[in-house]
Scaffold this motif. Structure first.
Motif, short mmCIF file in Angstrom:
data_model
loop_
_atom_site.label_atom_id
_atom_site.label_comp_id
_atom_site.label_asym_id
_atom_site.label_seq_id
_atom_site.Cartn_x
_atom_site.Cartn_y
_atom_site.Cartn_z
N HIS A 190 12.53 16.83 5.52
CA HIS A 190 11.30 16.49 6.34
C HIS A 190 10.14 16.40 5.61
O HIS A 190 9.13 15.77 6.22
N PHE A 191 9.91 16.94 4.53
CA PHE A 191 8.71 16.94 3.67
C PHE A 191 9.03 15.59 2.87
O PHE A 191 7.83 15.07 2.25
N ILE A 229 9.94 21.05 -4.76
CA ILE A 229 9.57 21.87 -3.59
C ILE A 229 9.77 23.36 -3.82
O ILE A 229 8.97 24.29 -3.72
N TRP A 236 8.52 20.13 11.41
CA TRP A 236 8.02 21.00 10.29
C TRP A 236 7.79 22.26 11.22
O TRP A 236 7.16 22.36 12.41
N ARG A 296 0.45 13.65 10.41
CA ARG A 296 0.46 14.70 9.12
C ARG A 296 0.64 13.65 7.90
O ARG A 296 0.26 14.27 6.79
N ILE A 303 4.15 20.90 -0.43
CA ILE A 303 4.27 20.44 1.02
C ILE A 303 2.79 20.15 1.37
O ILE A 303 1.83 20.77 0.86
N VAL A 304 2.97 19.22 2.57
CA VAL A 304 1.53 18.71 2.93
C VAL A 304 1.03 17.97 1.84
O VAL A 304 -0.26 18.24 1.35
N GLN A 313 2.66 13.68 3.61
CA GLN A 313 4.23 13.34 3.87
C GLN A 313 4.51 13.72 5.51
O GLN A 313 3.49 13.81 6.15
N GLY A 314 5.46 13.18 5.87
CA GLY A 314 6.22 13.43 7.04
C GLY A 314 5.76 12.36 8.08
O GLY A 314 6.17 12.45 9.24
#
Length: 510
Positions: A102-103, A120, A142, A316, A344-345, A348-349
């Motif tokens: 999901h990232f 990751i 997330w 996001r 992450i972040v 993304q998403g």
């Protein structure tokens, strides 16, 4: 003690759409080097799926095969092998491929690269199924909760390697790797791989030690798909050129596991002949980008310093988070060399609320980030000032929201020492080209490694008479200038009339 900050700048980014491959063409991963032994010296077959480190067969969600292969099978197996523990269907010992996917899927049913998921895990680690929760929900979640992210930080990939399978030596290197990874361990390694083009699974009735009844052939309607090698069987024979005879180069096959549940192949497994890797596509073999395998080394990591982040945001896809540290009250940005990107972040998403739906509650999320790599730099500073930099990009619709809380967690004393700063919607607002700063404080550590505000007792008797001190107002607070240029609050307490000593309470402030 409470503190915190956010900083915001604008950049532009483009998120590519990719096929289901094991490794990006430009990944540049280090090759796995082992000393291949004679084909006659190694076991006739190896099947590492029979070992206790191997998880249950999974039925992947949508187009998530790259992460089902890399995380559910490869990472779960290797991490449990590292920790010498059995999976046994335990969600605490199984790692969530959905958490990683999901990232990487832009908030939809999109494919990706296995190596991106492994990347990751190199810094952020990987969340267990127990912490992530159900793998069966049909949205792109997330998870929220600092403890979940903190737990994930412990399970990391240390290195990634590629094995070139286009030569006989490369194949032998991978076979030895699957025997014992070259370290003498009784359990060998797994490897990720991908197939493209026309392939299918068909019945196999030839000789074998491992008893599978299905084999991959390069005549069919398959597309780009990632799977996992779990072993090999040298006794397998398949007439690749269909001349009715078995040549030496038509002997031997890898054992693979798929992520399409147990109905596929032989309870989820099949063979694929070595020969396809030794021939180019124009010779009836595999595409060049499929003639390699991905191997990893895992580690159990103890985070020493982390940041918990609570925020509320509506898209996001807009957000990139970076971290850093600087010295002193006058710092306005992280010091050079301390800026940390995080996997992450990273814009993304997709255009979803932070937890992956459009329910109002999904705007809020609490996450954790490992800042341990910056501790060495921070420990050289008199007054470390930690930064979260929020970079807002416009990818799709423009979102809105705010940072509500930052918490530093220092685990170096053996327990969790925390410092927190809270924000309201106004001073924590995320907007373009706006910068926020962590207030600087002169933190000190006691002998237990805990952060505390110093309390100082005067060393010499006061010249003033006891009568003067008895009349002193103990609630007065005075502002004082510190040597680093910052300020602090001071209050006088506890006058001892016999020794004529006082206690000075010092409290730092912005």
């Amino acid at each position: 003690m409470r503190f915190g900050f956010t900083a915001l700048v604008l950049i532009l980014t483009v998120m590519p759409v990719v096929a289901q491959q094991t490794v990006r063409p430009d990944a540049g991963l280090a090759p796995l080097r082992m000393n291949p032994s004679s084909m006659n010296a190694r076991p006739l077959s190896v099947d590492n799926s029979k070992l206790p480190y191997f998880p249950e067969i999974v039925s992947q969600y949508g187009g998530s095969c790259a992460q089902a292969s890399a995380i559910h099978y490869l990472f779960t197996y290797e991490m449990n092998r590292t920790m010498e523990r059995a999976v046994e269907g335990n969600p605490d010992n199984t790692f969530s491929y959905r958490y990683i996917w999901h990232f990487l899927n832009d908030g939809g049913d999109n494919g990706g690269f296995s190596s991106d998921g492994i990347e990751i895990t190199r810094k952020a680690g990987c969340m267990t199924v127990a912490d992530y929760g159900s793998e069966l929900d049909n949205y792109y979640r997330w998870p929220s909760g600092y403890t979940k992210y903190y737990n994930a930080m412990h399970y990391r990939t240390r290195n990634m390697y590629m094995v070139d399978l286009s030569t006989r030596q490369g194949i032998e290197t991978l076979l030895d790797y699957m025997v014992d990874k070259g370290d003498g361990h009784p359990g060998g390694g797994l490897a990720g791989f991908s197939l493209t083009g026309d392939w299918s699974v068909t019945d196999y009735n030839g000789p074998s030690e491992t008893g599978l009844r299905d084999i991959i052939v390069l005549r069919g309607s398959g597309g780009a798909h990632a799977m996992t090698f779990v072993g090999y069987d040298l006794s397998v024979e398949y007439d690749i050129n269909r001349d009715g005879m078995i040549q030496d180069n038509e002997k031997g096959a890898f054992i693979l596991v798929n992520s399409w549940d147990t109905w596929w192949g032989t309870d989820g497994f099949a063979y694929i002949p070595f020969s396809y890797y030794l021939m180019g596509k124009d010779e009836g073999g595999l595409d060049a980008n499929c003639r390699s395998a991905l191997c990893i080394e895992t580690e159990y990591h103890e985070p020493s310093f982390t940041m918990g982040v609570k925020l509320n945001y509506t898209s996001r896809n807009d957000l990139i988070l970076r971290f850093g540290v600087a010295d002193g009250a006058q710092a306005t940005e992280p010091a050079p060399g301390t800026v940390m990107d995080y996997p992450i972040v990273r814009a993304q998403g997709g255009d979803l609320f932070m937890q992956g739906t459009y329910f109002d509650s999904a705007k809020n999320i609490e996450m954790g980030f490992d800042l341990s790599e910056a501790i060495a730099a921070a420990d050289t500073m008199k007054a470390p000032c930690w930064f979260l930099t929020v970079i807002k990009v416009i990818s799709g619709k423009s979102g809105e929201g705010y940072v509500s809380e930052l918490t530093l967690h220092d685990y170096r004393s053996g327990k969790d020492s925390t410092m927190t700063r809270q924000f309201n919607q106004e001073n924590g607002k995320i907007s373009m080209t706006k910068n926020f700063k962590v207030p600087t404080r002169s933190w000190f550590k006691n002998k237990y490694g805990e952060w505390y505000e110093p309390v100082t007792t005067s060393s010499n008797p006061l010249a003033e008479s006891a009568d003067v001190m008895k009349g002193y107002s103990w609630n007065n607070i005075y502002g004082i200038r510190k040597s680093d240029g910052g300020y602090a609050k001071m209050r006088i307490r506890n006058y001892d009339s016999k020794t004529r000593k006082i206690t000075l309470e010092i409290a730092n402030y912005e």
